[in-house]
Design a protein around this motif. Structure first.
Motif, PDB file in Angstrom:
ATOM      1  N   VAL A   1       0.765  -1.410  -0.105  1.00  0.00           N
ATOM      2  CA  VAL A   1      -0.121  -0.001   0.026  1.00  0.00           C
ATOM      3  C   VAL A   1       0.868   1.229  -0.065  1.00  0.00           C
ATOM      4  N   ASN A   2       0.584   2.078  -1.019  1.00  0.00           N
ATOM      5  CA  ASN A   2       1.378   3.169  -1.132  1.00  0.00           C
ATOM      6  C   ASN A   2       0.570   4.555  -0.736  1.00  0.00           C
ATOM      7  N   GLU A   3       1.040   5.461   0.212  1.00  0.00           N
ATOM      8  CA  GLU A   3       0.280   6.218   0.755  1.00  0.00           C
ATOM      9  C   GLU A   3      -0.418   7.227  -0.182  1.00  0.00           C
ATOM     10  N   ASP A   4       0.120   7.538  -1.059  1.00  0.00           N
ATOM     11  CA  ASP A   4      -0.537   8.337  -2.383  1.00  0.00           C
ATOM     12  C   ASP A   4      -1.640   7.681  -2.929  1.00  0.00           C
ATOM     13  N   ALA A   5      -1.353   6.431  -3.111  1.00  0.00           N
ATOM     14  CA  ALA A   5      -2.483   5.462  -3.774  1.00  0.00           C
ATOM     15  C   ALA A   5      -3.778   5.489  -2.739  1.00  0.00           C
ATOM     16  N   LYS A   6      -3.267   5.297  -1.408  1.00  0.00           N
ATOM     17  CA  LYS A   6      -4.430   5.197  -0.408  1.00  0.00           C
ATOM     18  C   LYS A   6      -5.117   6.555  -0.016  1.00  0.00           C
ATOM     19  N   LEU A   7      -4.643   7.781  -0.325  1.00  0.00           N
ATOM     20  CA  LEU A   7      -5.359   9.080  -0.344  1.00  0.00           C
ATOM     21  C   LEU A   7      -6.294   9.223  -1.532  1.00  0.00           C
ATOM     22  N   LEU A   8      -5.724   8.906  -2.662  1.00  0.00           N
ATOM     23  CA  LEU A   8      -6.592   8.692  -3.774  1.00  0.00           C
ATOM     24  C   LEU A   8      -7.818   7.693  -3.607  1.00  0.00           C
ATOM     25  N   HIS A   9      -7.478   6.668  -3.175  1.00  0.00           N
ATOM     26  CA  HIS A   9      -8.693   5.583  -2.863  1.00  0.00           C
ATOM     27  C   HIS A   9      -9.638   6.273  -1.937  1.00  0.00           C
ATOM     28  N   GLU A  10      -9.214   7.011  -0.992  1.00  0.00           N
ATOM     29  CA  GLU A  10     -10.063   7.660   0.115  1.00  0.00           C
ATOM     30  C   GLU A  10     -11.086   8.819  -0.458  1.00  0.00           C
ATOM     31  N   HIS A  11     -10.613   9.110  -1.566  1.00  0.00           N
ATOM     32  CA  HIS A  11     -11.172  10.434  -2.171  1.00  0.00           C
ATOM     33  C   HIS A  11     -12.138  10.126  -3.375  1.00  0.00           C
ATOM     34  N   ALA A  12     -11.860   9.413  -4.243  1.00  0.00           N
ATOM     35  CA  ALA A  12     -12.479   8.742  -5.432  1.00  0.00           C
ATOM     36  C   ALA A  12     -13.700   8.307  -4.740  1.00  0.00           C
ATOM     37  N   ASN A  13     -14.578   7.786  -5.839  1.00  0.00           N
ATOM     38  CA  ASN A  13     -16.048   7.352  -5.403  1.00  0.00           C
ATOM     39  C   ASN A  13     -16.540   6.361  -6.363  1.00  0.00           C
ATOM     40  N   CYS A  14     -15.736   5.635  -6.905  1.00  0.00           N
ATOM     41  CA  CYS A  14     -16.088   4.488  -8.044  1.00  0.00           C
ATOM     42  C   CYS A  14     -15.554   3.355  -7.286  1.00  0.00           C
ATOM     43  N   GLN A  15     -15.495   3.069  -6.019  1.00  0.00           N
ATOM     44  CA  GLN A  15     -15.571   1.714  -5.225  1.00  0.00           C
ATOM     45  C   GLN A  15     -14.582   1.154  -5.742  1.00  0.00           C
ATOM     46  N   GLN A  16     -13.301   1.371  -5.944  1.00  0.00           N
ATOM     47  CA  GLN A  16     -12.205   0.685  -6.661  1.00  0.00           C
ATOM     48  C   GLN A  16     -11.241   0.025  -5.249  1.00  0.00           C
ATOM     49  N   THR A  17     -10.760  -0.859  -5.512  1.00  0.00           N
ATOM     50  CA  THR A  17      -9.936  -1.641  -4.493  1.00  0.00           C
ATOM     51  C   THR A  17      -8.310  -0.691  -4.709  1.00  0.00           C
ATOM     52  N   ILE A  18      -7.680  -0.775  -3.689  1.00  0.00           N
ATOM     53  CA  ILE A  18      -6.173  -0.160  -3.642  1.00  0.00           C
ATOM     54  C   ILE A  18      -5.503  -0.839  -4.927  1.00  0.00           C
ATOM     55  N   GLN A  19      -5.629  -2.273  -5.116  1.00  0.00           N
ATOM     56  CA  GLN A  19      -4.840  -2.821  -6.242  1.00  0.00           C
ATOM     57  C   GLN A  19      -5.207  -2.434  -7.543  1.00  0.00           C
ATOM     58  N   GLU A  20      -6.383  -2.002  -7.729  1.00  0.00           N
ATOM     59  CA  GLU A  20      -7.056  -1.634  -8.940  1.00  0.00           C
ATOM     60  C   GLU A  20      -6.427  -0.092  -9.343  1.00  0.00           C
ATOM     61  N   ILE A  21      -6.588   0.545  -8.165  1.00  0.00           N
ATOM     62  CA  ILE A  21      -6.006   1.993  -8.344  1.00  0.00           C
ATOM     63  C   ILE A  21      -4.414   2.103  -8.549  1.00  0.00           C
ATOM     64  N   ASN A  22      -3.643   1.138  -7.684  1.00  0.00           N
ATOM     65  CA  ASN A  22      -2.411   1.140  -8.082  1.00  0.00           C
ATOM     66  C   ASN A  22      -1.739  -0.390  -8.273  1.00  0.00           C
ATOM     67  N   PRO A  23      -1.865  -0.778  -9.470  1.00  0.00           N
ATOM     68  CA  PRO A  23      -1.551  -2.259  -9.581  1.00  0.00           C
ATOM     69  C   PRO A  23      -0.070  -2.630  -9.591  1.00  0.00           C
ATOM     70  N   ILE A  24       0.929  -1.543  -9.796  1.00  0.00           N
ATOM     71  CA  ILE A  24       2.470  -1.687  -9.757  1.00  0.00           C
ATOM     72  C   ILE A  24       2.689  -1.164  -8.629  1.00  0.00           C
ATOM     73  N   ALA A  25       3.233  -1.747  -7.503  1.00  0.00           N
ATOM     74  CA  ALA A  25       3.579  -1.067  -6.546  1.00  0.00           C
ATOM     75  C   ALA A  25       4.834  -2.148  -5.966  1.00  0.00           C
ATOM     76  N   PHE A  26       5.749  -0.999  -5.363  1.00  0.00           N
ATOM     77  CA  PHE A  26       7.031  -1.847  -4.966  1.00  0.00           C
ATOM     78  C   PHE A  26       7.295  -1.289  -3.522  1.00  0.00           C
ATOM     79  N   GLU A  27       7.860  -1.928  -2.719  1.00  0.00           N
ATOM     80  CA  GLU A  27       8.311  -1.582  -1.227  1.00  0.00           C
ATOM     81  C   GLU A  27       9.396  -0.399  -1.092  1.00  0.00           C
ATOM     82  N   PRO A  28      10.364  -0.584  -1.644  1.00  0.00           N
ATOM     83  CA  PRO A  28      11.410   0.344  -1.282  1.00  0.00           C
ATOM     84  C   PRO A  28      11.340   1.785  -2.010  1.00  0.00           C
ATOM     85  N   PRO A  29      11.476   2.919  -1.445  1.00  0.00           N
ATOM     86  CA  PRO A  29      11.147   4.195  -2.193  1.00  0.00           C
ATOM     87  C   PRO A  29      12.336   4.475  -3.051  1.00  0.00           C
ATOM     88  N   ILE A  30      12.330   3.904  -4.244  1.00  0.00           N
ATOM     89  CA  ILE A  30      13.587   4.061  -5.416  1.00  0.00           C
ATOM     90  C   ILE A  30      12.924   3.947  -6.703  1.00  0.00           C
TER      91      ILE A  30
END
Length: 234
Positions: free
Chosen positions: A51-80
């Motif tokens: 879970v990326n914090e930016d994607a989480k914020l987008l998830h909280e404000h959009a209104n199409c009932q998307q999952t976090i994986q649908e919003i941000n399908p390509i995610a990596f743990e290290p901030p690089i």
């Protein structure tokens, strides 16, 4: 469905904050907003989901009932850099993969699809036979209208002009810009610099977002910023 791609002059320019403000401005007009942040790096593992914090914020404000994986399908743990993060775990990011995930967004019943980039405009996603591929290639292929967030700080004139030049070179249409005054240390001659950008960019200014006091909650800041968005340009 109208589409908007949000890019910025650099990393930490406030793309997600401004994206959430745009979403709220449109939601207040009874619009359905789907969001898409195809790539992120810098995630926490929550219930076996990155879970990326930016994607989480987008998830909280959009209104199409998307999952976090649908919003941000390509995610990596290290901030690089994402292409380096992908290589470190034996994965590859391709334009086809991004396009396939985006098709799911386009299939939704939404008035707007808001797509947020990562970093600045020219984000490398990998190399194909020695040729660099960029997230901006996806934007150009999909012909997504672009909104440019300018981080109002020393050097922003150069950063904004170079970014706009690259957007135009890709054949993509930049429909407007937003001056984001996110830094608590207000740049010298701020209004002069905003006026200069108006003249240099020759684009509609969608909003000027001021610095909000640190004591104001993030949600209140987003709501206040949403009132400043001129949605007629979107």
């Amino acid at each position: 469905m109208k589409k908007l791609f949000i890019t910025a002059t650099d990393t930490d320019a406030g793309k997600t904050f401004v994206s959430c403000a745009i979403i709220q401005a449109l939601v207040k007009q009874d619009k359905n907003i789907a969001v898409f942040k195809p790539i992120s790096a810098g995630c926490d593992l929550v219930d076996n989901v990155l879970v990326n914090e930016d994607a989480k914020l987008l998830h909280e404000h959009a209104n199409c009932q998307q999952t976090i994986q649908e919003i941000n399908p390509i995610a990596f743990e290290p901030p690089i850099a994402p292409h380096i993060a992908a290589k470190s775990v034996g994965k590859q990011i391709t334009l086809d993969i991004i396009a396939n995930y985006f098709q799911e967004i386009k299939n939704r019943d939404a008035d707007y699809a808001l797509i947020e980039g990562a970093g600045g405009w020219q984000l490398p996603i990998g190399f194909d036979n020695g040729n660099a591929k960029f997230l901006s290639d996806f934007v150009a292929t999909e012909r997504l209208p672009v909104v440019l967030i300018v981080n109002m700080k020393l050097g922003c004139l150069n950063h904004a002009l170079l970014t706009l030049q690259a957007i135009k070179h890709s054949g993509t249409n930049c429909i407007g810009w937003i001056a984001n005054c996110a830094d608590s240390n207000t740049m010298d001659n701020l209004q002069d610099n905003i006026a200069a950008l108006d003249q240099l960019l020759q684009l509609p200014k969608i909003a000027t977002i001021p610095y909000f006091d640190g004591e104001t909650s993030l949600e209140d800041k987003i709501q206040q910023a949403s009132l400043l968005i001129n949605t007629s340009f979107l």
